[in-house]
Design a protein around this motif. Structure first.
Motif, mmCIF file in Angstrom:
data_model
loop_
_atom_site.group_PDB
_atom_site.id
_atom_site.type_symbol
_atom_site.label_atom_id
_atom_site.label_comp_id
_atom_site.label_asym_id
_atom_site.label_seq_id
_atom_site.Cartn_x
_atom_site.Cartn_y
_atom_site.Cartn_z
ATOM 1 N N GLY A 58 5.118 2.540 -12.612
ATOM 2 C CA GLY A 58 6.285 2.039 -11.893
ATOM 3 C C GLY A 58 6.020 0.778 -11.108
ATOM 4 N N ASP A 59 4.769 0.312 -11.081
ATOM 5 C CA ASP A 59 4.383 -0.919 -10.382
ATOM 6 C C ASP A 59 3.920 -1.923 -11.442
ATOM 7 O OD1 ASP A 59 2.366 -2.819 -9.173
ATOM 8 O OD2 ASP A 59 3.024 -1.808 -7.355
ATOM 9 N N MET A 65 -2.639 -3.902 -15.176
ATOM 10 C CA MET A 65 -4.065 -3.573 -15.105
ATOM 11 C C MET A 65 -4.381 -2.361 -15.969
ATOM 12 S SD MET A 65 -5.793 -5.651 -13.128
ATOM 13 C CE MET A 65 -7.167 -4.686 -12.509
ATOM 14 N N TYR A 66 -3.494 -1.364 -15.918
ATOM 15 C CA TYR A 66 -3.717 -0.147 -16.698
ATOM 16 C C TYR A 66 -3.646 -0.436 -18.195
ATOM 17 C CZ TYR A 66 -3.092 4.555 -18.589
ATOM 18 O OH TYR A 66 -3.237 5.697 -19.317
ATOM 19 N N ASP A 67 -2.671 -1.255 -18.590
ATOM 20 C CA ASP A 67 -2.539 -1.581 -20.007
ATOM 21 C C ASP A 67 -3.775 -2.290 -20.543
ATOM 22 O OD1 ASP A 67 -0.074 -0.420 -20.105
ATOM 23 O OD2 ASP A 67 1.062 -2.293 -19.966
ATOM 24 N N GLN A 68 -4.441 -3.045 -19.657
ATOM 25 C CA GLN A 68 -5.603 -3.803 -20.103
ATOM 26 C C GLN A 68 -6.899 -3.010 -20.015
ATOM 27 O OE1 GLN A 68 -5.959 -7.617 -18.238
ATOM 28 N NE2 GLN A 68 -7.686 -8.259 -19.484
ATOM 29 N N GLY A 78 -10.391 0.421 -7.182
ATOM 30 C CA GLY A 78 -9.292 -0.322 -7.793
ATOM 31 C C GLY A 78 -8.146 -0.567 -6.840
ATOM 32 N N PHE A 79 -6.988 -0.006 -7.105
ATOM 33 C CA PHE A 79 -5.848 -0.134 -6.190
ATOM 34 C C PHE A 79 -5.939 0.933 -5.110
ATOM 35 C CE2 PHE A 79 -4.219 -2.228 -9.936
ATOM 36 C CZ PHE A 79 -3.595 -3.319 -9.383
ATOM 37 N N GLY A 80 -6.065 0.479 -3.868
ATOM 38 C CA GLY A 80 -6.027 1.417 -2.750
ATOM 39 C C GLY A 80 -7.318 2.163 -2.555
ATOM 40 N N GLY A 83 -9.422 6.650 -2.982
ATOM 41 C CA GLY A 83 -8.691 7.786 -2.426
ATOM 42 C C GLY A 83 -7.377 8.043 -3.100
ATOM 43 N N GLY A 84 -7.195 7.586 -4.326
ATOM 44 C CA GLY A 84 -5.934 7.854 -5.030
ATOM 45 C C GLY A 84 -4.914 6.800 -4.703
ATOM 46 N N PHE A 85 -3.636 7.129 -4.811
ATOM 47 C CA PHE A 85 -2.563 6.175 -4.643
ATOM 48 C C PHE A 85 -1.807 6.497 -3.368
ATOM 49 C CE2 PHE A 85 -3.517 6.900 -9.047
ATOM 50 C CZ PHE A 85 -3.771 5.605 -9.471
ATOM 51 N N GLY A 86 -1.190 5.406 -2.786
ATOM 52 C CA GLY A 86 -0.546 5.559 -1.494
ATOM 53 C C GLY A 86 0.418 6.714 -1.431
#
Length: 381
Positions: A58-59, A65-68, A78-80, A83-86
């Motif tokens: 959804g971002d 980044m995930y597709d690549q 990676g992102f955040g 600790g997982g996602f916000g």
């Protein structure tokens, strides 16, 4: 155990649109939400997996980044960070409630999850008027704003010193009351705590239990060189204080540059009109023109016509992002003499007589009337 492909989790193909991703998330989240499957560990894990997939797909940036790189893009910080996602850690499902409320006007559950209602403070806007000189060179300005600030007496708690602050028994700290009507839910502000999620034994006398008071705040704002009307400066955390200790909003200072008596600005260039005499326009000469840094000499060639533009390099405005300064564009306007005495008038008459019939001295004049004559001759044919 390796993670499932996020597109597979949401039942989508890799080329799915943003709307398709959102619709798939809503549908699956509603089906597997723990409030609808109470006591089911499998449903809870499934919901976490769905939410994690949506956090990425959804971002647009995370999805790219995930597709690549696949799941590896979010490992080792990676992102955040690791600790997982916000909003996902700790078993909370706040993100689902936000999106699910778009469909049903509220989430599931009866009376809240014991989370205190925390609302970030409002962003504020301040309109600041500065001169063109200040906009070009940069300046520091002191401003005064009216805002909601944390109460000094209770430090934002809303309670008198020594007074008990308990979780609201009606909403269990959520600030909202939900009532189930079949499959659908209705939600409203808790009438007991009025949305604060707290029950205060003795409200603070200074802020009457709100934790915030109206204050006048003095701030110093540094305006960088090169700003223009409409530019905004963001002062992080200088907006209104948040509720229940939430972060303050931001202050946006909107720049308005006053009109100048001499110069007109267009991007990085400055424009001005320079009056010159009829004699200088005909014979040429040298004049001084103003810039924001002082005066410069401008050479006027002979036979200059009114409206001609002269460029003075580097005497315009530098961009706030750096780079070369713009130019000063001077437009010469030939000024017609006024309040002439008889002697001066007679001299002009003699000059006019000497120019009469000599097209080489006034080529535009001669060309215009030749064109007019040809126009009327063609009308008569």
């Amino acid at each position: 155990m390796s993670k499932r492909d996020y597109y597979e989790v949401l039942g989508l193909s890799k080329g799915a649109s943003e709307q398709e991703i959102k619709r798939a998330y809503k549908r699956l989240a509603a089906k597997h939400h723990p409030d609808k499957n109470q006591g089911s560990k499998e449903a809870e894990e499934k919901f976490k997996e769905i939410k994690e997939a949506y956090e990425v797909l959804g971002d647009s940036e995370k999805r790219a980044m995930y597709d690549q790189y696949g799941h590896q893009a979010f490992e080792q910080g990676g992102f955040g960070g690791g600790g997982g996602f916000g909003g996902f850690g700790g078993g909370g499902f706040g993100g689902f409630e936000d999106i699910f409320s778009e469909m049903f006007g509220g989430g599931f559950g009866g009376g809240g999850r014991g989370r205190q209602r925390v609302v970030r403070g409002d962003d504020l806007q301040y309109n600041l008027e500065i001169t063109l000189e200040e906009a070009v060179r940069g300046v520091k300005k002191d401003i005064r704003i009216q805002t909601l600030a944390e109460c000094d007496s209770c430090h934002g708690s809303g309670a008198e010193a020594g007074s008990k602050v308990e979780t609201c028994p009606s909403c269990h700290g959520s600030g909202r009351i939900r009532r189930q009507q079949g499959f659908f839910m209705t939600e409203q502000t808790c009438p007991t705590c009025h949305g604060t999620g707290k029950k205060i034994e003795k409200p603070c006398k200074s802020c009457h239990g709100d934790g915030r008071v109206h204050k006048t705040k003095n701030l110093s704002v540094t305006i960088p060189p090169g700003v223009d009307t409409g530019n905004q400066l963001r002062l992080s955390g200088e907006g209104a204080a948040g509720e229940n200790g939430a972060p303050a909003g931001d202050l946006y200072v909107v720049i308005h540059v006053k009109e100048h008596d001499i110069f007109v600005r267009d991007g990085s260039n400055l424009y001005c009109e320079v009056p010159i005499s009829f004699t200088m326009a005909a014979l040429g000469g040298e004049i001084e023109v103003p810039t924001l840094d002082g005066r410069v000499k401008l050479k006027i060639p002979a036979e200059t016509q009114t409206g001609k533009l002269f460029r003075v390099r580097g005497k315009g405005v530098s961009s706030p992002r750096g780079g070369y300064a713009g130019d000063l564009i001077c437009k010469v306007i030939i000024e017609t003499p006024v309040s002439l005495n008889e002697e001066q008038k007679e001299l002009l008459r003699k000059l006019e007589e000497s120019l009469e019939g000599t097209g080489k001295n006034r080529p535009k004049h001669q060309g215009f009337f030749d064109g007019v004559k040809k126009f009327f001759d063609n009308l008569g044919k």
